[in-house]
Design a protein around this motif. Structure first.
Motif, PDB file in Angstrom:
ATOM      1  N   ALA B 155       0.813  -1.223   0.000  1.00  0.00           N
ATOM      2  CA  ALA B 155       0.000   0.000   0.000  1.00  0.00           C
ATOM      3  C   ALA B 155       0.845   1.271   0.000  1.00  0.00           C
ATOM      4  O   ALA B 155       0.658   2.138  -0.845  1.00  0.00           O
ATOM      5  CB  ALA B 155      -1.000   0.027   1.155  1.00  0.00           C
ATOM      6  N   ASP B 156       1.733   1.398   0.969  1.00  0.00           N
ATOM      7  CA  ASP B 156       2.584   2.578   1.051  1.00  0.00           C
ATOM      8  C   ASP B 156       4.046   2.145   1.007  1.00  0.00           C
ATOM      9  O   ASP B 156       4.428   1.197   1.691  1.00  0.00           O
ATOM     10  CB  ASP B 156       2.361   3.334   2.359  1.00  0.00           C
ATOM     11  CG  ASP B 156       0.979   3.981   2.439  1.00  0.00           C
ATOM     12  OD1 ASP B 156       0.171   3.803   1.501  1.00  0.00           O
ATOM     13  OD2 ASP B 156       0.714   4.649   3.449  1.00  0.00           O
ATOM     14  N   GLY B 157       4.855   2.874   0.246  1.00  0.00           N
ATOM     15  CA  GLY B 157       6.268   2.539   0.197  1.00  0.00           C
ATOM     16  C   GLY B 157       7.107   3.764  -0.105  1.00  0.00           C
ATOM     17  O   GLY B 157       6.619   4.751  -0.661  1.00  0.00           O
ATOM     18  N   VAL B 158       8.362   3.682   0.289  1.00  0.00           N
ATOM     19  CA  VAL B 158       9.281   4.795   0.108  1.00  0.00           C
ATOM     20  C   VAL B 158      10.589   4.289  -0.475  1.00  0.00           C
ATOM     21  O   VAL B 158      11.149   3.313   0.028  1.00  0.00           O
ATOM     22  CB  VAL B 158       9.603   5.489   1.458  1.00  0.00           C
ATOM     23  CG1 VAL B 158      10.400   6.767   1.218  1.00  0.00           C
ATOM     24  CG2 VAL B 158       8.344   5.779   2.232  1.00  0.00           C
ATOM     25  N   MET B 159      11.046   4.934  -1.528  1.00  0.00           N
ATOM     26  CA  MET B 159      12.396   4.680  -2.032  1.00  0.00           C
ATOM     27  C   MET B 159      13.217   5.920  -1.722  1.00  0.00           C
ATOM     28  O   MET B 159      12.908   7.013  -2.210  1.00  0.00           O
ATOM     29  CB  MET B 159      12.371   4.412  -3.540  1.00  0.00           C
ATOM     30  CG  MET B 159      13.754   4.282  -4.156  1.00  0.00           C
ATOM     31  SD  MET B 159      13.679   4.015  -5.936  1.00  0.00           S
ATOM     32  CE  MET B 159      13.400   2.245  -5.991  1.00  0.00           C
ATOM     33  N   THR B 160      14.213   5.781  -0.860  1.00  0.00           N
ATOM     34  CA  THR B 160      15.053   6.918  -0.487  1.00  0.00           C
ATOM     35  C   THR B 160      16.474   6.685  -0.991  1.00  0.00           C
ATOM     36  O   THR B 160      17.057   5.623  -0.755  1.00  0.00           O
ATOM     37  CB  THR B 160      15.053   7.122   1.047  1.00  0.00           C
ATOM     38  OG1 THR B 160      13.716   7.415   1.475  1.00  0.00           O
ATOM     39  CG2 THR B 160      15.946   8.288   1.443  1.00  0.00           C
ATOM     40  N   LEU B 161      17.008   7.664  -1.679  1.00  0.00           N
ATOM     41  CA  LEU B 161      18.363   7.618  -2.236  1.00  0.00           C
ATOM     42  C   LEU B 161      19.205   8.723  -1.595  1.00  0.00           C
ATOM     43  O   LEU B 161      18.665   9.785  -1.291  1.00  0.00           O
ATOM     44  CB  LEU B 161      18.347   7.859  -3.749  1.00  0.00           C
ATOM     45  CG  LEU B 161      17.211   7.261  -4.562  1.00  0.00           C
ATOM     46  CD1 LEU B 161      17.310   7.727  -6.002  1.00  0.00           C
ATOM     47  CD2 LEU B 161      17.288   5.766  -4.454  1.00  0.00           C
ATOM     48  N   PRO B 162      20.491   8.464  -1.403  1.00  0.00           N
ATOM     49  CA  PRO B 162      21.259   7.268  -1.714  1.00  0.00           C
ATOM     50  C   PRO B 162      21.154   6.232  -0.612  1.00  0.00           C
ATOM     51  O   PRO B 162      21.077   6.578   0.563  1.00  0.00           O
ATOM     52  CB  PRO B 162      22.685   7.814  -1.805  1.00  0.00           C
ATOM     53  CG  PRO B 162      22.712   8.935  -0.822  1.00  0.00           C
ATOM     54  CD  PRO B 162      21.343   9.552  -0.874  1.00  0.00           C
ATOM     55  N   ASP B 163      21.175   4.969  -0.998  1.00  0.00           N
ATOM     56  CA  ASP B 163      21.213   3.906   0.003  1.00  0.00           C
ATOM     57  C   ASP B 163      22.243   2.836  -0.334  1.00  0.00           C
ATOM     58  O   ASP B 163      22.267   1.791   0.310  1.00  0.00           O
ATOM     59  CB  ASP B 163      19.823   3.296   0.198  1.00  0.00           C
ATOM     60  CG  ASP B 163      19.303   2.572  -1.036  1.00  0.00           C
ATOM     61  OD1 ASP B 163      19.929   2.677  -2.115  1.00  0.00           O
ATOM     62  OD2 ASP B 163      18.254   1.899  -0.924  1.00  0.00           O
ATOM     63  N   THR B 164      23.085   3.095  -1.338  1.00  0.00           N
ATOM     64  CA  THR B 164      24.157   2.142  -1.671  1.00  0.00           C
ATOM     65  C   THR B 164      25.507   2.864  -1.615  1.00  0.00           C
ATOM     66  O   THR B 164      25.578   4.097  -1.727  1.00  0.00           O
ATOM     67  CB  THR B 164      23.977   1.574  -3.086  1.00  0.00           C
ATOM     68  OG1 THR B 164      24.207   2.624  -4.038  1.00  0.00           O
ATOM     69  CG2 THR B 164      22.578   0.997  -3.292  1.00  0.00           C
ATOM     70  N   SER B 165      26.567   2.086  -1.506  1.00  0.00           N
ATOM     71  CA  SER B 165      27.905   2.685  -1.460  1.00  0.00           C
ATOM     72  C   SER B 165      28.197   3.460  -2.739  1.00  0.00           C
ATOM     73  O   SER B 165      28.793   4.540  -2.709  1.00  0.00           O
ATOM     74  CB  SER B 165      28.966   1.592  -1.276  1.00  0.00           C
ATOM     75  OG  SER B 165      28.739   0.914  -0.075  1.00  0.00           O
ATOM     76  N   PHE B 166      27.782   2.888  -3.862  1.00  0.00           N
ATOM     77  CA  PHE B 166      28.018   3.547  -5.147  1.00  0.00           C
ATOM     78  C   PHE B 166      27.434   4.961  -5.139  1.00  0.00           C
ATOM     79  O   PHE B 166      28.122   5.941  -5.457  1.00  0.00           O
ATOM     80  CB  PHE B 166      27.389   2.711  -6.270  1.00  0.00           C
ATOM     81  CG  PHE B 166      27.368   3.400  -7.609  1.00  0.00           C
ATOM     82  CD1 PHE B 166      28.451   3.306  -8.471  1.00  0.00           C
ATOM     83  CD2 PHE B 166      26.263   4.142  -8.007  1.00  0.00           C
ATOM     84  CE1 PHE B 166      28.434   3.944  -9.705  1.00  0.00           C
ATOM     85  CE2 PHE B 166      26.235   4.783  -9.232  1.00  0.00           C
ATOM     86  CZ  PHE B 166      27.323   4.689 -10.089  1.00  0.00           C
ATOM     87  N   LEU B 167      26.182   5.083  -4.756  1.00  0.00           N
ATOM     88  CA  LEU B 167      25.541   6.389  -4.846  1.00  0.00           C
ATOM     89  C   LEU B 167      25.968   7.312  -3.704  1.00  0.00           C
ATOM     90  O   LEU B 167      26.012   8.536  -3.881  1.00  0.00           O
ATOM     91  CB  LEU B 167      24.015   6.233  -4.886  1.00  0.00           C
ATOM     92  CG  LEU B 167      23.248   7.380  -5.549  1.00  0.00           C
ATOM     93  CD1 LEU B 167      23.788   7.696  -6.943  1.00  0.00           C
ATOM     94  CD2 LEU B 167      21.757   7.071  -5.645  1.00  0.00           C
TER      95      LEU B 167
END
Lengths: 175, 479
Positions: B155-167
């Motif tokens: 239903a609800d979701g969040v993609m938060t960047l950066p979350d990897t070493s690369f980024l």
């Protein structure tokens, strides 16, 4: 008169130390955060783990949540000694409510439909904490519904905190 | 000892203990956070909606400035947003429009929540992109990937960047790519629909509609930050007023502060809320296996108030019935990361089981013997999830977080030799525990980390690495 918890503390201190590797593994299973240990993990520890868990479950100085997890471990391991410790946890009015509640849940796993009502009905009727009564009600509803659901309904009807029985009543009512 | 001095002592001790593996820019200290009364929560729906068992699925507005409202869009729709130059973090927040998307799908015989996750994310830099259907190869592939998403988020979701070493590296050197970004509104039901994957035996759908907000954070990687907590008391023992002024709770807050201090994050205000009696009766114990948006845990989280904070729900009891019996769970998060800046939804919380563990303790941080410290450890672990951290090593020792400075602990290399034959087995696989993951270096380590999948007496110290600290400080909840 020496207080019972003090005596127990002395007894626990005098108990032989567990094998360090076993103690570490028990600590690990007691420390899961988001997922509980599986029955297979508990049983893989072997019967030597029962006295270790027994000691943790009964330790009046222990963290209540850790003691409750130990009771769950005993319920998963099964056997006469574990069963005895689980039932002792339910009945130990000096134990924190999570320990007694874990004991009620554990009894639900260990006792058959004929023995469970006798073991948990006193808790359902008289434990001073509504959360323990609720845990007993849920265990009875899950494992001995035909014999205990009328009593659970009756207990809820005269309990000032009837709402705590919601999960048990839902099981009884097939919801 | 004066409580303030005690707080400083605890903080200092933890800072020393927790700085082991990270490269934190400087030693920090924090003032004691303010613990304030939030009063009774305001409800988003009439109480009778909750008590009658109806599902509350609100679409909530951001509480902080700097958001871009992209409106409501059906799965499969491409949306665009702008990332200004100098932006250090972006969050894409998706909230379902009630009744449009299935709650669950069945994949390979397993019933799983229908998670919403943006896909085909494209930045102006071709190297910064994400496709939810692509699984990179390798044992530990995600640190070098531009974006990672690993949460169950129905239903609800969040993609938060950066979350990897690369980024993280890109952000540190030049910020996120500036300009127009795009992505496709997507959930797993839609992935079933688009791919025709025969593993999807129910729930395939192209009907989901989501409200989408994008939050951007200006500036570089901050070296310090302040985090507010909103705490909700869902207990048959405690009320907000009895807990807020109790020294056992003060110790709990101080110990959370102590665990976070090495990351450069100080707690600001801790606001303690009461919930109505019907909510206490309904949710003092919660079965966390019921992971749908209309299930108790998610519905409880809709009580979170419009504060830019991490929202912690302290319930008497959390349980799981996953192993055919009812067992206790110490803590659980709504989604990873949490919906910072957009509270009030079904993923807007983390829950901690308080049981009877609040204890008055003296001296140094001691989660082995001090219940309040143990609760603080669990609360800090869940706060880490909210702020975007995953377990460095998952339980089976076969999956790892997207950060390169968190050690991995591969089951087949690190578990006790006698147990390695069952690593990755379909039935009763070996689990990796903290005491098998205590080596320094990049492998067979991480057992002491705050985000390791278990807490283990005598092993867990609450370490956090430099990259973990950066992810946390870049989360929109940290200001």
């Amino acid at each position: 008169m020496i207080a019972a918890p003090l005596l127990l503390g002395i007894a626990l201190a005098a108990a032989p130390a567990a094998d360090p590797a076993l103690a570490r593994r028990v600590d690990a299973l007691l420390g899961s955060i988001e997922r509980p240990a599986t029955d297979a993990q508990w049983r893989a520890l072997g019967p030597e783990a029962v006295p270790v868990l027994e000691r943790i479950a009964a330790d009046p100085r222990g963290r209540p949540s850790r003691r409750a997890r130990a009771v769950e471990g005993l319920a998963a391991m099964g056997g006469p000694r574990a069963e005895s410790a689980v039932l002792a946890a339910v009945r130990d009015q000096g134990a924190p409510w999570p320990v007694r509640a874990a004991g009620a849940r554990g009894a639900g796993r260990l006792l058959d439909e004929n023995r469970l009502p006798d073991a948990l009905s006193p808790t359902l009727e008289a434990d001073p904490d509504p959360r323990v009564r609720a845990a007993a009600a849920e265990a009875l509803a899950r494992h001995a519904p035909s014999r205990t659901c009328p009593a659970i309904h009756a207990r809820a009807a005269r309990d000032r905190q009837a709402a705590v029985y919601r999960r048990a009543l839902a099981i009884c009512d097939g919801k | 000892m004066d409580r303030r001095l005690l707080a400083i002592a605890v903080v200092s001790q933890l800072a020393l203990a927790a700085c082991g593996s990270g490269s934190h820019p400087a030693p920090y200290s924090c003032a004691a956070p303010a613990i304030v009364d939030g009063g009774m929560v305001a409800l988003q729906a009439p109480a009778t909606t909750y008590t009658s068992g109806q599902c509350v699925l609100p679409i909530v507005a951001p509480v902080s400035a700097g958001s871009q409202a992209l409106g409501q869009a059906k799965v499969g729709t491409t949306l665009y947003f702008t990332v200004p130059a100098g932006t250090s973090a972006v969050s894409i927040v998706s909230q379902v429009v009630a009744g449009t998307a299935p709650d669950h799908i069945t994949y390979q015989g397993v019933d799983i929540p229908n998670s919403v996750v943006p896909t085909d994310v494209q930045s102006p830099d071709p190297a910064v992109r994400y496709d939810d259907l692509l699984v990179p190869a390798g044992v530990d592939p995600y640190p070098s990937a531009p974006i990672f998403y690993g949460s169950l988020s129905p239903a609800d979701g969040v993609m938060t960047l950066p979350d990897t070493s690369f980024l993280l590296g890109r952000v540190a050197s030049s910020g996120l790519p500036a300009g127009t970004w795009s992505f496709t509104v997507n959930d797993w039901a839609y992935e079933c629909y688009v791919t025709g994957d025969p593993g999807c035996t129910s729930g395939s759908s192209n009907q989901g509609v989501y409200d989408v907000q994008v939050l951007t954070r200006p500036g570089g990687v901050p070296s310090r930050g302040t985090l507010d907590l909103a705490v909700y008391v869902v207990s048959q023992t405690w009320t907000a007023s009895s807990l807020r002024t109790d020294p056992r709770f003060t110790r709990f807050v101080e110990s959370i502060q102590g665990l976070l201090t090495p990351t450069g994050i100080c707690l600001g205000t801790v606001t303690v809320f009461d919930v109505p009696s019907w909510a206490r009766d309904r949710w003092w114990t919660i079965d966390v296996d019921k992971a749908g948006a209309c299930d108790p845990l998610a519905q409880l989280f809709t009580l979170s108030q419009p504060l830019d904070a991490v929202h912690l729900f302290l319930a008497d009891d959390l349980t799981s019935s996953a192993n055919s019996s009812t067992q206790a769970v110490a803590g659980i998060d709504g989604t990873i990361p949490g919906p910072s800046g957009v509270p009030g939804g079904v993923g807007s919380g983390a829950a901690v089981a308080i049981g009877q563990d609040f204890q008055a303790c003296q001296g140094a941080f001691d989660p082995v013997h001090c219940g309040s410290d143990f609760l603080a450890y669990v609360a800090a672990h869940e706060t880490g999830h909210w702020l975007g951290l995953y377990h460095p090593t998952e339980a089976y020792g076969d999956a790892f977080d997207p950060l390169s400075d968190t050690a991995t602990c591969l089951c087949s290399a690190c578990a006790p030799v006698a147990e390695r034959s069952a690593c990755f087995a379909n039935q009763n696989p070996t689990f990796v525990f903290g005491d098998s993951c205590l080596k320094s270096g990049s492998s067979c380590g991480g057992g002491r980390n705050l985000m390791f999948w278990i807490y283990q007496d005598g092993v867990s110290t609450g370490e956090l690495t430099g990259q973990q600290a950066e992810v946390m400080r870049l989360n929109p909840a940290v200001h």
